[in-house]
Enzyme design. Sequence first.
Site, PDB file in Angstrom:
ATOM      1  N   THR A 131       0.862  -1.193   0.000  1.00  0.00           N
ATOM      2  CA  THR A 131       0.000   0.000   0.000  1.00  0.00           C
ATOM      3  C   THR A 131       0.893   1.236   0.000  1.00  0.00           C
ATOM      4  O   THR A 131       1.602   1.500   0.974  1.00  0.00           O
ATOM      5  CB  THR A 131      -0.914  -0.027   1.236  1.00  0.00           C
ATOM      6  OG1 THR A 131      -1.675  -1.227   1.172  1.00  0.00           O
ATOM      7  CG2 THR A 131      -1.841   1.174   1.256  1.00  0.00           C
TER       8      THR A 131
ATOM      9  N   GLU B 179      -3.748  -4.742  -3.010  1.00  0.00           N
ATOM     10  CA  GLU B 179      -4.274  -5.972  -2.426  1.00  0.00           C
ATOM     11  C   GLU B 179      -5.408  -5.626  -1.458  1.00  0.00           C
ATOM     12  O   GLU B 179      -5.318  -4.643  -0.743  1.00  0.00           O
ATOM     13  CB  GLU B 179      -3.112  -6.652  -1.685  1.00  0.00           C
ATOM     14  CG  GLU B 179      -3.451  -7.935  -1.009  1.00  0.00           C
ATOM     15  CD  GLU B 179      -4.111  -8.915  -1.954  1.00  0.00           C
ATOM     16  OE1 GLU B 179      -3.485  -9.304  -2.942  1.00  0.00           O
ATOM     17  OE2 GLU B 179      -5.283  -9.279  -1.685  1.00  0.00           O
TER      18      GLU B 179
ATOM     19  N   LYS C 240      -6.996   1.918  -3.371  1.00  0.00           N
ATOM     20  CA  LYS C 240      -6.643   1.204  -2.133  1.00  0.00           C
ATOM     21  C   LYS C 240      -6.880   2.072  -0.891  1.00  0.00           C
ATOM     22  O   LYS C 240      -7.520   1.649   0.076  1.00  0.00           O
ATOM     23  CB  LYS C 240      -5.170   0.773  -2.226  1.00  0.00           C
ATOM     24  CG  LYS C 240      -4.599   0.196  -0.965  1.00  0.00           C
ATOM     25  CD  LYS C 240      -5.221  -1.150  -0.652  1.00  0.00           C
ATOM     26  CE  LYS C 240      -4.818  -1.606   0.744  1.00  0.00           C
ATOM     27  NZ  LYS C 240      -5.356  -2.892   1.087  1.00  0.00           N
TER      28      LYS C 240
ATOM     29  N   ASN D 165      -9.857   1.489   2.153  1.00  0.00           N
ATOM     30  CA  ASN D 165      -9.583   1.348   3.584  1.00  0.00           C
ATOM     31  C   ASN D 165     -10.133   2.525   4.387  1.00  0.00           C
ATOM     32  O   ASN D 165     -10.625   2.347   5.497  1.00  0.00           O
ATOM     33  CB  ASN D 165      -8.081   1.183   3.831  1.00  0.00           C
ATOM     34  CG  ASN D 165      -7.658  -0.275   3.653  1.00  0.00           C
ATOM     35  OD1 ASN D 165      -8.473  -1.109   3.282  1.00  0.00           O
ATOM     36  ND2 ASN D 165      -6.401  -0.572   3.917  1.00  0.00           N
TER      37      ASN D 165
ATOM     38  N   CYS E  67      -3.333  -1.878   8.933  1.00  0.00           N
ATOM     39  CA  CYS E  67      -3.815  -1.209   7.714  1.00  0.00           C
ATOM     40  C   CYS E  67      -4.618   0.053   7.998  1.00  0.00           C
ATOM     41  O   CYS E  67      -4.180   1.149   7.663  1.00  0.00           O
ATOM     42  CB  CYS E  67      -4.631  -2.186   6.889  1.00  0.00           C
ATOM     43  SG  CYS E  67      -3.689  -3.679   6.511  1.00  0.00           S
TER      44      CYS E  67
ATOM     45  N   LYS F 164      -2.846   3.023   9.901  1.00  0.00           N
ATOM     46  CA  LYS F 164      -1.734   3.552   9.107  1.00  0.00           C
ATOM     47  C   LYS F 164      -2.230   4.217   7.824  1.00  0.00           C
ATOM     48  O   LYS F 164      -1.754   5.296   7.452  1.00  0.00           O
ATOM     49  CB  LYS F 164      -0.804   2.369   8.787  1.00  0.00           C
ATOM     50  CG  LYS F 164      -0.011   2.432   7.514  1.00  0.00           C
ATOM     51  CD  LYS F 164       0.864   1.211   7.373  1.00  0.00           C
ATOM     52  CE  LYS F 164       0.275   0.126   6.500  1.00  0.00           C
ATOM     53  NZ  LYS F 164       0.260   0.338   5.077  1.00  0.00           N
TER      54      LYS F 164
ATOM     55  N   LYS G  78      -8.124  -8.461  15.732  1.00  0.00           N
ATOM     56  CA  LYS G  78      -9.397  -9.024  15.264  1.00  0.00           C
ATOM     57  C   LYS G  78      -9.294 -10.538  15.418  1.00  0.00           C
ATOM     58  O   LYS G  78      -8.184 -11.050  15.639  1.00  0.00           O
ATOM     59  CB  LYS G  78      -9.666  -8.627  13.799  1.00  0.00           C
ATOM     60  CG  LYS G  78      -8.623  -9.159  12.826  1.00  0.00           C
ATOM     61  CD  LYS G  78      -8.937  -8.793  11.405  1.00  0.00           C
ATOM     62  CE  LYS G  78     -10.019  -9.685  10.843  1.00  0.00           C
ATOM     63  NZ  LYS G  78     -10.171  -9.527   9.380  1.00  0.00           N
TER      64      LYS G  78
END
Length: 433
Positions: A122, A152, A205, A209, A261, A264, A318
């Site tokens: 990313t 991804e 991407k 997110n 992810c 950030k 998670k």
Amino acid sequence: MTITIVGHGYVGLVSACVFADFGNTVYVVGHTPEKLERLKNGDPIIYEPGLKEVLEKNNKAGRLIFTTDYVESVSQSEIVFITVGTPPKENGEADLSVVLKVAEEIAKNLGDTFTVVSCKSTVPVGTNKKIEEIINKCKKGSAQFAVASCPEFLREGSALHDTFHADRVVIGSESQKAIDLLLKVHTPITGKKIVTDLASAELIKYTSNSVLAMKISFANLISFYCEKTGANVELVLDAVGLDQRIGRIFMDPGVGYGGSCFPKDVKALISTGKLFGIDTQLLEAVDTINEDARINLLNKIIAQVKGKKIAIWGLSFKPNTDDIRFAPSVDIIRALLEKGYELSVYDQEGMNNIKKIFGDKLHYVTNAYDALQEVDALVILTDWNEFKNVDLNKVKKLMKQPLIFDGRNIYDLQTMKELGFNYISTGRATISL
Ligand code: UGA
């Protein structure tokens, strides 16, 4: 096809296993020989459901080659994927140093035939152009290449499923030859193929997110309103989510999002926005509300736990992963330790990683019930199925007092009332004896 994947974290290793499973020969380049040896022996290093089996299968078939060597791997590959980390710097910017170093190594080792260098890491918009510049600067004169952005979208905990059955494959490139090769290698994936320019692919991407993070922060914000007004966040969001323009998915409030992810990527998008003079208030609010969600839970614990002994269930960010990067548990544990609480902690997979941070400051147990002996409260931070299915009567008997703080809203209010718990969840009525 012959492919090289540089990096063997969640994205690298999962992509390598999936492309190998499709029948390709996949070189995986890393820099720690000990880790590569473990991978060769079928140990994925990370915990990800099903990964060990696919790794072992493709190792056995000879389709996966783990190496530190860029020469043999890159020079023989039609596609080279970059999948190394882009961790956040202090100021929120994505640290691109490893990506750019890897681009240089790839450049020096390109073979004589055309190669696509495709970034799956990313990276902020504009990075693939930088990669192109570096390769042009460092490559041998004859080498032919094109860059492509191929972000991804896999989630940890369901990474294999998400990759084999991706909703969409995004390919951004200015080269038709690169696009054709990437379409070819992704043929077995039935999801929609989206072909774009480089910048659009990079932004897709971050947009994905950030919108997901925004949905979670929105749910958390509404849970604060519910707590002040007596409304029930689940009733509110269930009704709102029936509007197909909104949807109910990714609107579960609680202790906030963690992982490597969302935290950030929201910060990195803010940082990119500032660079371009864009007003980033919306993204900043998403980030702040996520911190507020942790603080909200902490304040409730500090205000209501009378003794000093607390059990924590759930350490990973998670379920179905051992990853604790930016996990709510890390922030909550740190704050509770500072306040002098004694903590017994339990997680199915995250224990070893949490030990690396907190060492002997915590009491570690090997099953959920053992954490509860004589504690003044239980705090739930991860929604593992194991916690949803515990014997709550046994939980009550083991605790000094039946007080539960649920940062993931995993229990039904009526059940907790009938069982005689003091039960404090998020955005729902407090059950008190
Ligand atoms: C996320 C995205 O979902 C993936 O599509 C993306 O590829 C990945 O980031 C990435 O950029 O590599 P991941 O971080 O693995 O995947 O996990 P998620 O399932 O998205 O959960 C992120 C965090 O949000 C977790 O802490 C989870 O507990 C929290 N969450 C999720 C909520 O608090 N509420 C929700 O409703 C959903």
